[in-house]
Design a protein around this motif. Structure first.
Motif, short mmCIF file in Angstrom:
data_model
loop_
_atom_site.label_atom_id
_atom_site.label_comp_id
_atom_site.label_asym_id
_atom_site.label_seq_id
_atom_site.Cartn_x
_atom_site.Cartn_y
_atom_site.Cartn_z
N TYR A 36 0.72 -1.02 -0.02
CA TYR A 36 0.07 0.01 0.12
C TYR A 36 0.90 1.15 -0.06
O TYR A 36 2.02 1.17 0.49
N ARG A 42 -3.88 11.29 3.25
CA ARG A 42 -4.73 10.22 2.32
C ARG A 42 -4.88 8.97 3.04
O ARG A 42 -4.12 8.78 4.01
N GLY A 43 -5.92 8.17 2.58
CA GLY A 43 -6.01 6.64 2.86
C GLY A 43 -4.98 5.93 2.33
O GLY A 43 -4.10 6.42 1.54
N PHE A 88 4.47 7.10 2.04
CA PHE A 88 4.63 6.32 3.04
C PHE A 88 4.28 4.90 2.52
O PHE A 88 2.96 4.68 2.17
N LEU A 90 3.48 0.79 2.97
CA LEU A 90 3.21 -0.15 3.99
C LEU A 90 3.01 -1.49 3.17
O LEU A 90 2.38 -1.71 2.17
N GLY A 106 3.51 -4.20 8.40
CA GLY A 106 4.51 -3.70 8.97
C GLY A 106 4.59 -2.33 9.31
O GLY A 106 3.65 -1.43 9.13
N GLN A 107 5.77 -1.87 9.58
CA GLN A 107 6.05 -0.59 10.24
C GLN A 107 6.12 0.37 9.22
O GLN A 107 6.03 1.59 9.40
N LEU B 34 -13.68 -3.48 8.63
CA LEU B 34 -12.55 -3.59 9.73
C LEU B 34 -12.23 -2.07 9.99
O LEU B 34 -12.20 -1.09 9.05
N TYR B 36 -9.18 0.42 11.88
CA TYR B 36 -7.73 0.26 12.31
C TYR B 36 -7.58 1.44 12.89
O TYR B 36 -8.02 2.59 12.64
N GLN B 38 -4.18 4.13 13.20
CA GLN B 38 -2.84 4.39 13.08
C GLN B 38 -2.11 5.47 13.48
O GLN B 38 -2.58 6.72 13.53
N LYS B 40 1.75 6.27 14.38
CA LYS B 40 2.71 6.86 13.58
C LYS B 40 3.02 5.92 12.34
O LYS B 40 3.31 6.64 11.50
N LYS B 41 3.14 4.87 12.46
CA LYS B 41 3.54 3.88 11.25
C LYS B 41 2.45 2.95 11.02
O LYS B 41 1.55 3.27 10.24
N ALA B 42 2.51 1.83 11.41
CA ALA B 42 1.71 0.66 11.13
C ALA B 42 0.34 0.74 11.60
O ALA B 42 0.00 0.97 12.74
N PRO B 43 -0.70 0.72 10.83
CA PRO B 43 -2.04 0.58 11.38
C PRO B 43 -2.37 -0.74 12.17
O PRO B 43 -1.72 -1.58 11.94
N PHE B 45 -5.03 -3.24 14.29
CA PHE B 45 -6.33 -3.70 14.05
C PHE B 45 -7.15 -3.13 15.05
O PHE B 45 -6.62 -3.25 16.31
N LEU B 88 -8.79 4.41 10.47
CA LEU B 88 -9.08 3.92 8.97
C LEU B 88 -10.14 2.77 8.90
O LEU B 88 -10.03 2.05 9.69
N LEU B 99 -8.42 -5.51 0.60
CA LEU B 99 -9.06 -4.42 1.28
C LEU B 99 -9.05 -3.07 0.69
O LEU B 99 -8.08 -2.63 0.22
N PHE B 101 -9.65 0.63 1.58
CA PHE B 101 -9.57 1.50 2.69
C PHE B 101 -10.38 3.02 2.24
O PHE B 101 -10.28 3.46 1.05
N GLY B 102 -10.95 3.70 3.27
CA GLY B 102 -11.27 5.03 3.29
C GLY B 102 -10.00 5.81 3.53
O GLY B 102 -8.99 5.42 3.84
N LYS B 103 -10.21 7.13 3.36
CA LYS B 103 -9.05 8.16 3.35
C LYS B 103 -8.88 8.35 4.96
O LYS B 103 -7.65 8.92 5.33
N GLY B 104 -9.67 7.50 5.94
CA GLY B 104 -9.36 7.99 7.26
C GLY B 104 -9.83 9.31 8.06
O GLY B 104 -10.26 10.09 7.38
#
Lengths: 114, 111
Positions: A36, A42-43, A88, A90, A106-107, B34, B36, B38, B40-43, B45, B88, B99, B101-104
């Motif tokens: 991703y 943005r999403g 970014f 992912l 992942g991070q 689902l 999530y 988020q 700083k980094k990884a979303p 769950f 998210l 999956l 995703f929306g923009k959050g």
């Protein structure tokens, strides 16, 4: 337990240079793998997904490519980076569940193309 | 075209407030929704919702799905500064491994 490794965490690359981001998953077999990209504000935009070795599906036409040389390894590449490739990135994995599919991320890699 | 729309895109509240985040969707062959978080980094769950009207709870967070009206809400009560994050929403479509995703929603909780 399952873990996902993604590297590098940050990367600054000049325009026109190549790119290789790597993602590996441990503790599961035959995962679905995803790349991703998330631009600022943005999403998550799905770039590529893979359901098996050598099987890559691309979601959007772009300057990037993906490969899955091994069951638990997913690589994102570019031959020549563009400024618009900054973002970014992912990597994620999932398994086919009986109801729904949760993805584990992942991070991330913060890529800046200058 | 499948889509997931979240609202609001951003929200600023004070500690202790209750917030409701919205997610509407239009997808073929819906299987689950689902949420999530988020930071700083990884979303990470939060919830998976598959059935209408059944609330899922985890501490101060709860979520519910309406498959007739095609939306879900995520509630956070007694917000804390640690709740500040992008939330998210994603939809899993049966027959596809993707999956959407929306923009959050970017939530900022001020002390």
């Amino acid at each position: 337990s399952q873990t996902i490794h993604q590297w590098p965490a940050t990367l600054v690359q000049p325009v026109g240079s190549p790119l290789s981001l790597e993602c590996t998953v441990e503790g599961t077999s035959n995962p679905n793998l995803y790349w991703y990209r998330q631009a600022a504000g943005r999403g998550l935009q799905l770039l590529f997904y893979s359901v098996g070795i050598g099987q890559i599906s691309s979601e959007v036409p772009q300057n990037l490519s993906a490969s899955r040389p091994q069951d638990r390894q997913f690589i994102l590449s570019s031959k020549k980076l563009l400024l618009s490739d900054s973002g970014f990135y992912l990597c994620a994995w999932s398994t086919e569940g009986s109801v729904g599919t949760e993805a584990f991320f992942g991070q991330g890699t913060r890529l800046t193309v200058v | 075209e499948d889509k997931v729309v979240q609202s609001p895109l951003s929200l600023v509240v004070h500690e202790g407030d209750t917030v409701t985040l919205n997610c509407s969707y239009e997808v073929t062959n819906f299987r689950s929704l689902l949420w999530y978080k988020q930071e700083k980094k990884a979303p990470t769950f939060l919830f998976m919702l598959t059935s209408s009207g059944i609330e899922k709870k985890s501490g101060r967070l709860s979520s519910i799905l309406d498959k007739k009206e095609l939306f879900s809400i995520l509630n956070i009560t007694a917000t804390q500064t640690g709740d500040s994050a992008v939330y998210l929403c994603a939809v899993d479509r049966g027959g596809s491994e993707k999956l959407v995703f929306g923009k959050g929603t970017k939530l900022t909780v001020n002390p």
